[in-house]
Motif scaffolding. Structure first.
Motif, PDB file in Angstrom:
ATOM      1  N   THR A 189       0.819  -1.217   0.000  1.00  9.05           N
ATOM      2  CA  THR A 189       0.000   0.000   0.000  1.00  9.05           C
ATOM      3  C   THR A 189       0.854   1.269   0.000  1.00  9.05           C
ATOM      4  OG1 THR A 189      -1.693  -1.158   1.273  1.00  9.05           O
ATOM      5  CG2 THR A 189      -1.850   1.246   1.182  1.00  9.05           C
ATOM      6  N   ARG A 190       0.503   2.199  -0.871  1.00  9.48           N
ATOM      7  CA  ARG A 190       1.105   3.533  -0.847  1.00  9.48           C
ATOM      8  C   ARG A 190       0.209   4.422   0.011  1.00  9.48           C
ATOM      9  NH1 ARG A 190       2.287   4.159  -7.370  1.00  9.48           N
ATOM     10  NH2 ARG A 190       3.512   2.217  -7.602  1.00  9.48           N
ATOM     11  N   ASP A 192      -0.016   7.435   0.789  1.00 12.90           N
ATOM     12  CA  ASP A 192      -0.509   8.729   0.306  1.00 12.90           C
ATOM     13  C   ASP A 192      -1.344   8.599  -0.959  1.00 12.90           C
ATOM     14  OD1 ASP A 192       1.561   7.882  -1.268  1.00 12.90           O
ATOM     15  OD2 ASP A 192       2.583   9.822  -1.372  1.00 12.90           O
ATOM     16  N   SER A 193      -1.659   7.334  -1.369  1.00  7.17           N
ATOM     17  CA  SER A 193      -2.419   7.131  -2.611  1.00  7.17           C
ATOM     18  C   SER A 193      -3.616   6.215  -2.414  1.00  7.17           C
ATOM     19  CB  SER A 193      -1.500   6.541  -3.689  1.00  7.17           C
ATOM     20  OG  SER A 193      -0.395   7.386  -3.938  1.00  7.17           O
ATOM     21  N   LYS A 195      -7.133   5.060  -2.495  1.00  3.78           N
ATOM     22  CA  LYS A 195      -8.302   5.476  -3.269  1.00  3.78           C
ATOM     23  C   LYS A 195      -9.582   4.771  -2.829  1.00  3.78           C
ATOM     24  CE  LYS A 195      -6.104   8.114  -6.282  1.00  3.78           C
ATOM     25  NZ  LYS A 195      -4.762   8.093  -5.632  1.00  3.78           N
ATOM     26  N   HIS A 238      -3.430   0.569  -3.739  1.00  3.74           N
ATOM     27  CA  HIS A 238      -4.207   1.794  -3.640  1.00  3.74           C
ATOM     28  C   HIS A 238      -5.365   1.693  -2.644  1.00  3.74           C
ATOM     29  CE1 HIS A 238      -6.374  -0.817  -6.408  1.00  3.74           C
ATOM     30  NE2 HIS A 238      -7.458  -0.134  -6.110  1.00  3.74           N
TER      31      HIS A 238
END
Length: 368
Positions: A189-190, A192-193, A195, A238
């Protein structure tokens, strides 16, 4: 250079560690001694009974209450009782492993409730529906079942109550589980991204305020269970999931935010179902199913004997008595055991006033 004070501190720590090692050895010896006694219990039961019972809810409740009453810290009463729960679970597995059917999949809060009530050594049987949990226990394919019955925020689980209308299983225990929701991500997982956020629709509702404050623009996707939400994000970069600590451990996820539920007192109550009846433990609850006649004042007639015999009611729920039209059954929980004289007397006074009174079970009030 090491001064005298540092030497003294070092010697003190060395002695403390040696004392800890000695205590650990004594604890280990005592646990194994308890396990051997459990094996002796199993031999005695097999010798005396054709189909002996090994899980005794009333006995476990008494043991755990005693543990909490004699505890003098520094560990909390609940922590000490949880430690003993695991010791008892391991010893019970030596006597006869107990299979527990529950509403799955693994990683759900119902799974957490199974672990809380039966410990890590229970043989778990996750099933897709509440109906199947009842069927597995009725058929003897599982020793016991565990099903959700009510949540302090969302109310009763109607499906569970409806299953009792056709099943002759007994309620033999209850579990209260404080529901803490964890915000989970995977190693991919990113942060800051993000969704999408996956969770069961009730969980999303219970975390609405926190999500509005911290992830206001992120899509919320309802899943069949929080465990499925946790499983799904393992290979996505995401997305995040809301689920339990158990799910985080099972799917190797990181807890980015802890206890994000809007109501910190959010609690779910579960019932343990089995084929036997449970003797008194000293602090019990009884669940009844009452089918009333369709007439004015029917509920008032039912409640009057409880007040007369000074019996405290903890819950009253109403469900349609299908297939009859506009007929209802009442599910009532009360404090006390069916073997207590005042409870017996109240129920006997109610019987001639209604179509049916069925005792679903008397069982220990949740200890932990």
């Amino acid at each position: 250079m090491i001064n005298d004070d540092q030497k003294t501190t070092s010697l003190d720590l060395t002695q403390i560690r040696e004392d800890i090692d000695s205590v650990d050895q004594q604890i280990q010896q005592l646990i194994n001694r308890r396990a051997k006694l459990a094996e002796a219990v199993a031999k005695a039961k097999f010798a005396a009974e054709e189909n002996p019972l090994f899980y005794r809810p009333e006995r476990e409740a008494q043991v755990l209450r005693n543990v909490m009453e004699r505890n003098d810290g520094p560990l909390s009463d609940a922590t000490m009782a949880r430690l003993f729960r695991e010791i008892m679970s391991a010893c019970l597995a030596l006597e006869a492993p107990q299979s527990i059917a529950f509403l799955g999949p693994v990683g759900t809060y119902t799974h957490s409730a199974v672990l809380k009530q039966f410990g890590q050594d229970a043989v778990i049987r996750p099933l897709p529906t509440i109906d199947e949990v009842f069927r597995e226990v009725e058929a003897g394919s599982a020793h016991y079942g565990l099903v959700p019955v009510e949540n302090s925020s969302e109310g009763v689980v109607n499906h569970t109550l409806d299953c009792f209308k056709t099943s002759h299983l007994n309620v033999i225990g209850e579990v209260e589980l404080r529901i803490h929701h964890q915000f989970l991500i995977s190693e991919n997982t990113r942060k800051d991204s993000i969704k999408q956020i996956y969770a069961h629709q009730q969980t999303l509702a219970q975390c609405r305020g926190w999500l509005d404050a911290h992830y206001p623009g992120v899509e919320r996707v309802a899943m069949s269970s929080n465990a499925e939400a946790a499983r799904r994000i393992r290979n996505e970069w995401h997305s995040a999931a809301i689920a339990s600590e158990v799910a985080a451990n099972i799917y190797n996820l990181e807890t980015l935010h802890s206890n994000i539920e809007d109501n910190p007192e959010n609690t779910t109550r579960f019932l343990v179902i089995g084929r036997e009846k449970v003797p008194q433990s000293g602090n019990d609850k009884t669940s009844l199913l009452i089918s009333a006649h369709d007439r004015a004042g029917a509920l008032l007639e039912i409640l009057a004997p409880f007040a007369k015999h000074q019996i405290s009611l903890t819950s009253i729920e109403t469900r349609p008595a299908l297939p009859e039209k506009w007929a209802y059954v009442f599910f009532i929980d009360l404090e006390g055991h069916i073997e207590q004289e005042n409870v017996k007397a109240a129920i006997e006074e109610i019987r001639p006033l209604v179509k049916e009174v069925r005792v679903l079970g008397s069982y220990p009030i949740a200890v932990l």
